[in-house]
Scaffold this motif. Structure first.
Motif, PDB file in Angstrom:
ATOM      1  N   SER A   3      75.759  39.831  15.489  1.00 47.65           N
ATOM      2  CA  SER A   3      75.567  41.270  15.371  1.00 47.65           C
ATOM      3  C   SER A   3      75.750  41.962  16.724  1.00 47.65           C
ATOM      4  N   THR A   4      75.198  41.384  17.757  1.00 46.73           N
ATOM      5  CA  THR A   4      75.313  41.956  19.098  1.00 46.73           C
ATOM      6  C   THR A   4      76.753  41.928  19.576  1.00 46.73           C
ATOM      7  N   VAL A   5      77.445  40.829  19.327  1.00 44.25           N
ATOM      8  CA  VAL A   5      78.857  40.714  19.702  1.00 44.25           C
ATOM      9  C   VAL A   5      79.672  41.769  18.955  1.00 44.25           C
ATOM     10  N   GLN A  18      85.593  36.511  23.543  1.00 47.98           N
ATOM     11  CA  GLN A  18      85.647  37.160  24.851  1.00 47.98           C
ATOM     12  C   GLN A  18      84.474  38.125  25.033  1.00 47.98           C
ATOM     13  N   ARG A  19      84.113  38.835  23.962  1.00 50.28           N
ATOM     14  CA  ARG A  19      82.941  39.714  24.029  1.00 50.28           C
ATOM     15  C   ARG A  19      81.672  38.895  24.272  1.00 50.28           C
ATOM     16  N   GLN A  20      81.589  37.725  23.638  1.00 48.40           N
ATOM     17  CA  GLN A  20      80.435  36.858  23.835  1.00 48.40           C
ATOM     18  C   GLN A  20      80.355  36.393  25.295  1.00 48.40           C
ATOM     19  N   LEU A  21      81.488  36.046  25.884  1.00 47.90           N
ATOM     20  CA  LEU A  21      81.497  35.652  27.301  1.00 47.90           C
ATOM     21  C   LEU A  21      80.988  36.780  28.189  1.00 47.90           C
ATOM     22  N   LEU A  22      81.431  38.008  27.909  1.00 49.24           N
ATOM     23  CA  LEU A  22      80.951  39.147  28.688  1.00 49.24           C
ATOM     24  C   LEU A  22      79.450  39.333  28.527  1.00 49.24           C
ATOM     25  N   SER A  27      73.851  38.862  30.673  1.00 49.59           N
ATOM     26  CA  SER A  27      72.546  38.463  30.123  1.00 49.59           C
ATOM     27  C   SER A  27      72.220  39.195  28.816  1.00 49.59           C
ATOM     28  N   TRP A  28      73.216  39.400  27.989  1.00 47.24           N
ATOM     29  CA  TRP A  28      73.083  40.042  26.685  1.00 47.24           C
ATOM     30  C   TRP A  28      72.570  41.475  26.774  1.00 47.24           C
TER      31      TRP A  28
END
Length: 103
Positions: A3-5, A18-22, A27-28
């Motif tokens: 959901s956050t991604v 790539q969004r998850q890596l960012l 730190s989310w």
């Protein structure tokens, strides 16, 4: 996590991985990521600086001198950040195609 991604999709049009890596790098913290993104002239510069660059993306750098032919103008580069003017890239790619087709 998914959901956050997904929340970043409208802000940064890159792959979910790539969004998850960012997000991991920040730190989310979505707000911190957004604030950092706003400091850059374009998304591509932000992604390169943070080690996440979209596939098949071409970077354009402000007018500079080509390191191959020494002519002034805009330089183009791929994810590897090798930069050259359009004419040098054209000649390079044509030579590679000729080399491959010779086999």
């Amino acid at each position: 996590m998914t959901s956050t991604v997904s929340k970043l999709e409208p802000i940064i049009p890159i792959t979910p991985e790539q969004r998850q890596l960012l997000l991991l790098k920040f730190s989310w913290d979505i707000e911190s990521l957004k604030n950092s993104l706003q400091e850059y002239a374009n998304t591509n510069s932000f992604l390169i600086e943070n080690g996440v660059c979209p596939k098949n993306n071409v970077s354009v750098i402000k007018s500079s001198e080509c390191e191959i032919c020494c002519s002034p103008g805009k330089l183009l580069g791929l994810r590897c950040q090798h930069m050259a003017c359009f004419n040098c890239w054209t000649k390079y790619l044509a030579a590679k195609i000729e080399m491959v087709s010779a086999f």
